[in-house]
Design an enzyme around this catalytic site. Structure first.
Site, PDB file in Angstrom:
ATOM      1  N   LYS A  80       0.857  -1.199   0.000  1.00  0.00           N
ATOM      2  CA  LYS A  80       0.000   0.000   0.000  1.00  0.00           C
ATOM      3  C   LYS A  80       0.887   1.240   0.000  1.00  0.00           C
ATOM      4  O   LYS A  80       1.866   1.294   0.746  1.00  0.00           O
ATOM      5  CB  LYS A  80      -0.913  -0.029   1.238  1.00  0.00           C
ATOM      6  CG  LYS A  80      -1.945   1.084   1.285  1.00  0.00           C
ATOM      7  CD  LYS A  80      -2.881   0.938   2.483  1.00  0.00           C
ATOM      8  CE  LYS A  80      -3.928   2.044   2.519  1.00  0.00           C
ATOM      9  NZ  LYS A  80      -4.884   1.889   3.640  1.00  0.00           N
ATOM     10  N   SER A 160      -9.901   2.358   2.584  1.00  0.00           N
ATOM     11  CA  SER A 160      -8.955   3.015   1.714  1.00  0.00           C
ATOM     12  C   SER A 160      -7.995   2.057   1.011  1.00  0.00           C
ATOM     13  O   SER A 160      -7.377   2.443   0.035  1.00  0.00           O
ATOM     14  CB  SER A 160      -8.130   4.016   2.515  1.00  0.00           C
ATOM     15  OG  SER A 160      -7.341   3.336   3.490  1.00  0.00           O
ATOM     16  N   SER A 184     -10.321   0.244   6.930  1.00  0.00           N
ATOM     17  CA  SER A 184      -9.739   0.224   5.588  1.00  0.00           C
ATOM     18  C   SER A 184      -9.071  -1.073   5.151  1.00  0.00           C
ATOM     19  O   SER A 184      -8.648  -1.182   4.004  1.00  0.00           O
ATOM     20  CB  SER A 184      -8.728   1.352   5.444  1.00  0.00           C
ATOM     21  OG  SER A 184      -9.407   2.553   5.241  1.00  0.00           O
TER      22      SER A 184
END
Ligand code: GLN
Length: 498
Positions: A80, A160, A184
């Site tokens: 990420k 997210s 998330s």
């Protein structure tokens, strides 16, 4: 012949160790899959095929030399883009960090490389991890690999960690890191039919992770199944003196202790989560989950978490408050973007840089956060929210005197279409209703696929555990996984269109 890109962490690692294929073959296969899918899915902000190959070459050389191999040896993963990676652009999906190449590596990513993993690239996300649909990224939306049957409407991969969920669901990465501040990891995992675990606050070091809301932020694993999540989390977790909130506790061997037998275990079902007007498919999947855990031997106990309804407003005070403080550092002086208009002074530079660099959702959070922390409103909002946070945590403490784990849905619906909720921030925030309570209490929580809804889209079930009891969470999740009949093998994966 198995397709390498269909395999998860355990199968890849064991295959490499046995010599069924080399780590280099694995990296090559995933690099090609990433490249082929990137135009359609936009899961990555930058790809780093050379990094995946370098790590693979090291693993192949170690194996040839008879050296011991790490827990993630030969497994290329997606990272990420909230984790600082040395010499590789790290943006938090914001223009304000465009071009920023850290001179250091985050603790979590370093641990993964030390365990033998390689990096396929930096995954797209909601800007500064603020969002539930991956629509706030400055680098474009991520498109979910899932579609409704006979319908090409692009769907949200969740957020997210939307690049992470899309990449794992599409089988272009066998696993990915995520971070979870208010859901998330869990919500995108649920939207895309994969598994994701957020450990107890403090298990994974926050050092080198771009800060959103420091008292809530936790890194975790997103992968095909519970076993893979256990393996990956072991590689990520551990005490780090560089993070003052890091837990100084040994990391158990979660994967080796996996056990789906729930005999003697009590599972709490909180009545406050049964919301009026709940999506009938979500309600049904929750009932299915209850039946599966009963079948695994558990006793089901109705419990009450009375302050649940205050969790969402509490989160949306505390998270923006911390964000407004954390994001003060992006000022055009230290990192990335600098907007210095002709003849401008220092204040003008700050203003111009932040106006140009932050997206609308980030600005909204900074304004909310600054407001709730301002002198006249601090007690009414921020102090009050801190008190309610304690009450929410206490609800869980009380419940865990009675039960071992808690079972609830992960999200109030399956994936929605891109654009469907982005015009109304409140509607977007409502998506986090089932995930924020565990975050506020700092508890470990995991989402596992529960099956498909009437639109043919995945739903997730969430297991919440006691602090430090990731094992209990993983075990109950495994019991669910074994009964949900949701796996790539039985066709429960997105049909390939990209
Ligand atoms: N959707 C939540 C938010 O927008 C949670 C985000 C997260 O966990 N990073 O704040």
């Amino acid at each position: 012949m198995t397709n390498i890109t269909d395999l998860g962490i355990a199968a890849l690692r064991d295959g490499v160790a046995k010599g069924a294929f080399s780590a280099t073959e694995v990296a090559t296969a995933f690099n090609a899959a990433v490249e082929a899918a990137q135009p359609a899915l936009n899961a990555f902000i930058v790809t780093t095929p050379e990094k995946a190959l370098e790590a693979a070459a090291r693993v192949d050389a170690d194996r040839a030399a008879g050296k011991p191999l790490g827990k993630m040896a030969g497994v290329p993963i997606g990272m990420k883009d909230l984790f600082a990676t040395r010499d590789v652009q790290t943006t938090a999906a914001s223009k304000i960090l465009e071009g920023f190449k850290p001179q250091y590596e985050s603790t979590v990513s370093q641990k993964l490389w030390d365990a033998g993993a390689g990096m396929l690239g930096k995954l797209n996300l909601d800007q500064f991890a603020m969002g539930s649909s991956n629509e706030t990224s400055a680098f474009g939306n991520v498109i979910s690999p899932w579609r409704r049957p006979n319908d090409t409407t692009p769907l949200a991969p969740g957020g997210s960690s939307g690049g992470s969920s899309a990449a794992v669901a599409a089988r272009i990465a066998p696993a990915a890191t995520g971070t979870d501040t208010g859901g998330s990891i869990r919500q995108p995992a649920a939207f895309t039919g994969i598994s994701g675990i957020k450990p107890t606050y403090g298990r994974c070091s926050r050092w080198g992770v771009v800060a959103f809301a420091s008292s809530l932020d936790q890194a975790g694993a997103m992968a095909h199944d519970v076993t893979d999540c256990a393996i990956m989390l072991e590689a990520m977790a551990g005490f780090d003196p560089k993070d003052s909130t890091s837990l100084n506790m040994p990391v158990p061997d979660w994967a080796a202790a996996l056990d789906a037998d729930m005999k003697g275990k009590k599972v709490g079902i909180p009545r406050e989560y049964r919301l009026d007007g709940m999506d009938p498919d979500v309600a049904k999947s929750w009932d299915d989950g209850i039946a599966w855990l009963k079948d695994a031997g558990a006793e089901i106990v109705e419990i009450s978490l009375p302050h649940t309804k205050y969790a969402l407003p509490t989160y949306y005070i505390i998270a923006p408050a911390e964000a407004s403080s954390n994001l003060a550092r992006y000022d055009g002086v230290r990192y990335g973007l600098r907007d210095l208009p002709e003849g401008a002074g220092l204040q003008d530079m700050y203003a111009a840089t932040r106006a140009a660099g932050f997206g609308p959702e980030v600005k909204r959070r900074i304004m909310i956060g600054t407001y709730v922390l301002s002198a006249g409103f601090y007690d009414a909002y921020y102090t009050q929210a801190q008190k309610v946070r304690t009450l929410i945590a206490r609800d869980f403490t009380k419940a865990f005197e009675q039960v071992d784990v808690i079972l609830v849905p992960t999200a109030p619906s399956s994936a929605f279409a891109l654009g469907e909720k982005s015009a109304d921030p409140l509607e977007m925030y409502l998506n986090d209703v089932f995930s924020v309570p565990a975050s506020l209490a700092g508890l470990p929580a995991m989402s596992v696929p529960a099956g498909l809804d009437r639109n043919g889209l995945p739903l997730g079930l969430q297991v919440i555990g006691k602090a430090f009891d990731e094992q209990g969470v993983l075990n109950a999740s495994l019991a669910l996984e074994q009964r949900a009949q949701f796996s790539a093998q039985n066709g429960s994966r997105p049909e390939k269109w990209w």
